[in-house]
Scaffold this motif. Sequence first.
Motif, mmCIF file in Angstrom:
data_model
loop_
_atom_site.group_PDB
_atom_site.id
_atom_site.type_symbol
_atom_site.label_atom_id
_atom_site.label_comp_id
_atom_site.label_asym_id
_atom_site.label_seq_id
_atom_site.Cartn_x
_atom_site.Cartn_y
_atom_site.Cartn_z
ATOM 1 N N ILE A 111 -1.452 28.012 -11.156
ATOM 2 C CA ILE A 111 -2.538 27.070 -11.459
ATOM 3 C C ILE A 111 -2.845 27.067 -12.959
ATOM 4 C CG2 ILE A 111 -4.995 26.584 -11.081
ATOM 5 C CD1 ILE A 111 -4.636 27.680 -8.243
ATOM 6 N N SER A 112 -2.806 28.247 -13.591
ATOM 7 C CA SER A 112 -3.085 28.349 -15.022
ATOM 8 C C SER A 112 -2.105 27.547 -15.861
ATOM 9 C CB SER A 112 -3.044 29.813 -15.479
ATOM 10 O OG SER A 112 -4.090 30.549 -14.923
ATOM 11 N N LYS A 113 -0.855 27.471 -15.388
ATOM 12 C CA LYS A 113 0.197 26.856 -16.194
ATOM 13 C C LYS A 113 0.517 25.422 -15.782
ATOM 14 C CE LYS A 113 3.471 29.789 -17.514
ATOM 15 N NZ LYS A 113 4.553 30.803 -17.474
ATOM 16 N N GLN A 114 -0.401 24.816 -15.013
ATOM 17 C CA GLN A 114 -0.191 23.419 -14.659
ATOM 18 C C GLN A 114 -0.203 22.553 -15.913
ATOM 19 O OE1 GLN A 114 -3.193 22.603 -11.703
ATOM 20 N NE2 GLN A 114 -1.931 23.338 -10.021
ATOM 21 N N GLU A 115 0.499 21.443 -15.832
ATOM 22 C CA GLU A 115 0.705 20.579 -17.011
ATOM 23 C C GLU A 115 -0.620 20.090 -17.590
ATOM 24 O OE1 GLU A 115 3.316 16.599 -18.207
ATOM 25 O OE2 GLU A 115 3.274 17.354 -16.141
ATOM 26 N N LYS A 116 -0.728 20.182 -18.905
ATOM 27 C CA LYS A 116 -1.925 19.724 -19.617
ATOM 28 C C LYS A 116 -1.778 18.247 -19.982
ATOM 29 C CE LYS A 116 -3.315 24.060 -19.719
ATOM 30 N NZ LYS A 116 -2.154 24.685 -19.074
ATOM 31 N N PRO A 117 -2.884 17.515 -20.106
ATOM 32 C CA PRO A 117 -2.802 16.091 -20.452
ATOM 33 C C PRO A 117 -2.288 15.890 -21.876
ATOM 34 C CG PRO A 117 -5.081 16.851 -20.525
ATOM 35 C CD PRO A 117 -4.270 17.971 -19.953
ATOM 36 N N THR A 118 -1.549 14.804 -22.071
ATOM 37 C CA THR A 118 -1.062 14.475 -23.410
ATOM 38 C C THR A 118 -2.152 13.747 -24.192
ATOM 39 O OG1 THR A 118 -0.198 12.330 -22.700
ATOM 40 C CG2 THR A 118 1.272 14.238 -22.478
ATOM 41 N N SER A 119 -1.952 13.637 -25.489
ATOM 42 C CA SER A 119 -2.907 12.919 -26.340
ATOM 43 C C SER A 119 -3.002 11.453 -25.939
ATOM 44 C CB SER A 119 -2.497 13.021 -27.809
ATOM 45 O OG SER A 119 -2.520 14.357 -28.240
ATOM 46 N N GLU A 120 -1.858 10.867 -25.567
ATOM 47 C CA GLU A 120 -1.845 9.456 -25.173
ATOM 48 C C GLU A 120 -2.656 9.252 -23.891
ATOM 49 O OE1 GLU A 120 0.814 11.228 -26.033
ATOM 50 O OE2 GLU A 120 1.122 10.291 -28.002
ATOM 51 N N GLU A 121 -2.461 10.146 -22.913
ATOM 52 C CA GLU A 121 -3.240 10.063 -21.672
ATOM 53 C C GLU A 121 -4.734 10.172 -21.960
ATOM 54 O OE1 GLU A 121 -1.253 11.920 -17.792
ATOM 55 O OE2 GLU A 121 -1.098 13.280 -19.501
ATOM 56 N N SER A 122 -5.084 11.135 -22.803
ATOM 57 C CA SER A 122 -6.494 11.388 -23.105
ATOM 58 C C SER A 122 -7.129 10.206 -23.814
ATOM 59 C CB SER A 122 -6.621 12.656 -23.958
ATOM 60 O OG SER A 122 -6.085 13.774 -23.281
ATOM 61 N N LYS A 123 -6.389 9.564 -24.729
ATOM 62 C CA LYS A 123 -6.923 8.397 -25.437
ATOM 63 C C LYS A 123 -7.192 7.250 -24.468
ATOM 64 C CE LYS A 123 -4.793 9.346 -29.936
ATOM 65 N NZ LYS A 123 -3.735 8.937 -30.906
ATOM 66 N N GLU A 124 -6.292 7.069 -23.520
ATOM 67 C CA GLU A 124 -6.462 5.997 -22.541
ATOM 68 C C GLU A 124 -7.653 6.291 -21.626
ATOM 69 O OE1 GLU A 124 -6.152 2.570 -20.486
ATOM 70 O OE2 GLU A 124 -5.115 3.088 -22.360
ATOM 71 N N ILE A 125 -7.801 7.529 -21.204
ATOM 72 C CA ILE A 125 -8.940 7.896 -20.353
ATOM 73 C C ILE A 125 -10.244 7.743 -21.128
ATOM 74 C CG2 ILE A 125 -10.039 9.771 -19.043
ATOM 75 C CD1 ILE A 125 -7.214 10.872 -18.508
ATOM 76 N N ASP A 126 -10.224 8.110 -22.406
ATOM 77 C CA ASP A 126 -11.426 7.974 -23.238
ATOM 78 C C ASP A 126 -11.843 6.498 -23.345
ATOM 79 O OD1 ASP A 126 -13.510 8.802 -24.921
ATOM 80 O OD2 ASP A 126 -12.308 8.458 -26.705
ATOM 81 N N LYS A 127 -10.876 5.638 -23.513
ATOM 82 C CA LYS A 127 -11.149 4.200 -23.597
ATOM 83 C C LYS A 127 -11.781 3.703 -22.303
ATOM 84 C CE LYS A 127 -8.722 -0.198 -24.356
ATOM 85 N NZ LYS A 127 -7.386 -0.821 -24.576
ATOM 86 N N ARG A 128 -11.225 4.136 -21.184
ATOM 87 C CA ARG A 128 -11.755 3.731 -19.872
ATOM 88 C C ARG A 128 -13.135 4.335 -19.620
ATOM 89 N NH1 ARG A 128 -8.746 2.171 -15.804
ATOM 90 N NH2 ARG A 128 -9.377 3.859 -14.414
ATOM 91 N N CYS A 129 -13.341 5.547 -20.094
ATOM 92 C CA CYS A 129 -14.635 6.223 -19.939
ATOM 93 C C CYS A 129 -15.721 5.447 -20.689
ATOM 94 C CB CYS A 129 -14.539 7.655 -20.455
ATOM 95 S SG CYS A 129 -16.068 8.610 -20.314
ATOM 96 N N LYS A 130 -15.436 5.064 -21.922
ATOM 97 C CA LYS A 130 -16.402 4.314 -22.718
ATOM 98 C C LYS A 130 -16.693 2.943 -22.107
ATOM 99 C CE LYS A 130 -15.356 6.586 -27.111
ATOM 100 N NZ LYS A 130 -14.680 6.482 -28.427
ATOM 101 N N SER A 131 -15.677 2.332 -21.499
ATOM 102 C CA SER A 131 -15.875 1.042 -20.840
ATOM 103 C C SER A 131 -16.776 1.184 -19.618
ATOM 104 C CB SER A 131 -14.522 0.458 -20.419
ATOM 105 O OG SER A 131 -13.715 0.192 -21.544
ATOM 106 N N ALA A 132 -16.597 2.287 -18.883
ATOM 107 C CA ALA A 132 -17.442 2.530 -17.700
ATOM 108 C C ALA A 132 -18.890 2.786 -18.101
ATOM 109 C CB ALA A 132 -16.902 3.712 -16.906
ATOM 110 N N LEU A 133 -19.077 3.429 -19.259
ATOM 111 C CA LEU A 133 -20.429 3.740 -19.728
ATOM 112 C C LEU A 133 -21.104 2.536 -20.375
ATOM 113 C CD1 LEU A 133 -19.699 7.263 -21.228
ATOM 114 C CD2 LEU A 133 -21.335 6.791 -19.396
ATOM 115 N N SER A 134 -20.301 1.615 -20.950
ATOM 116 C CA SER A 134 -20.880 0.458 -21.660
ATOM 117 C C SER A 134 -20.198 -0.837 -21.217
ATOM 118 C CB SER A 134 -20.730 0.641 -23.169
ATOM 119 O OG SER A 134 -21.317 1.841 -23.600
ATOM 120 N N PRO A 135 -20.395 -1.251 -19.966
ATOM 121 C CA PRO A 135 -19.734 -2.477 -19.487
ATOM 122 C C PRO A 135 -20.226 -3.727 -20.215
ATOM 123 C CG PRO A 135 -21.370 -1.712 -17.901
ATOM 124 C CD PRO A 135 -21.232 -0.642 -18.924
ATOM 125 N N ASP A 136 -21.460 -3.694 -20.738
ATOM 126 C CA ASP A 136 -21.979 -4.856 -21.458
ATOM 127 C C ASP A 136 -21.118 -5.168 -22.683
ATOM 128 O OD1 ASP A 136 -22.810 -2.369 -22.429
ATOM 129 O OD2 ASP A 136 -24.573 -3.219 -23.426
#
Length: 369
Positions: free
Chosen positions: A330-355
């Motif tokens: 479990i400790s050595k499971q694959e970590k997210p890449t920078s590209e994945e994290s940037k995309e999730i961050d974009k989606r997170c901000k959209s969910a928080l600010s749909p306006d």
Amino acid sequence: MTEQEKEVEEPVPKRVTISNDDLYRRSTQFELWSFTQESLDKAKQKANKTGQLLAQERFNQAFNKSKSENPELFERYKDDELNPQTLITLLTYEEESKFIQFYCQNIVQTTDYFRMPTQVKLTAISLFKKFYLINSMMEYHPKNIMYTSVFLAAKSENYFISIESFVQRLKDVKPSDILDLEFKILQSLKFTLLVHHAFRPLYGFFLDFQAVLLHPSPLMYDVSVDTLGALYDKAKIWLNENAILSDVAFLFTPPQIALAAMYDVNRRVTDRYLKKKFLTTSAVHNDHEEIGDENEEPTNDDNNEIDDQIKSERNQYEILVRTIRKCIRISKQEKPTSEESKEIDKRCKSALSPDKVIERKIKKLTTSP
């Protein structure tokens, strides 16, 4: 019978010892923040579901407001660009889990930037992870939660830094961004700030490895104090690179995590230590079989008792090895890449600010030729 004779005849009671694992299992952390894999997934899913419902409600309000202000535009593009199903953004609990890992890496960088002690770093990561077992990133963006977790951890671990000094070195962060979140984080944590980490039992195992493997004489020809010192140093690196970024603190005790680090760094030495600690009756039994006992012949009852004890010890040993191997996996499971994290961050901000998402879409439709 004299008092002296009584003292000789009465057996000396066995000394009861309490291990680090025993102490941990009596702690508030174990009571409130220990899970099975199934219950941990359910906690994450529950937080995510709450976040999705709030994000949906937030989107509906923004969508209806914009629709009332631009009825003709929304009617024209209702099946395309202004279709609510294509505009709304919700995160899955798997995406939130990946984003948490990414921000744990940011906590490491932040605490290193401030040259904070390891204990502060570990506690900050723990507070951050616990917060998002109760709350969703669709409720609170992780940026300021991260900084508040670091600030709270510094106070909890007696590493004083003023709020002014702290935010002065951070980009686009005001004191209120952190102070306004402190109570919310404490409330989510059920006001439990004491955190048990694997680094302390790791040092305890380092000392016990020396006692068991080197004294009164070395059990392995190629193991010395220097060998065990190198094992300890590599195990600390292993914990920093693997365990603290994963979910193992919710699933295993600190001593189990510490042993997993040592086992993965040097399986042969760690396994020899575990066998010496757990398979005591088996070792004694084998010695008797090889050397023999001229003065006493063991009875069948004695043999049965020894066999039962050997089976019990073997079972405990095998359970522990399976546990620490699972912890390693479990400790050595694959970590997210920078590209994945940037995309999730974009989606997170959209969910928080749909306006803002809807405003950008309307602007694009009204300004395009």
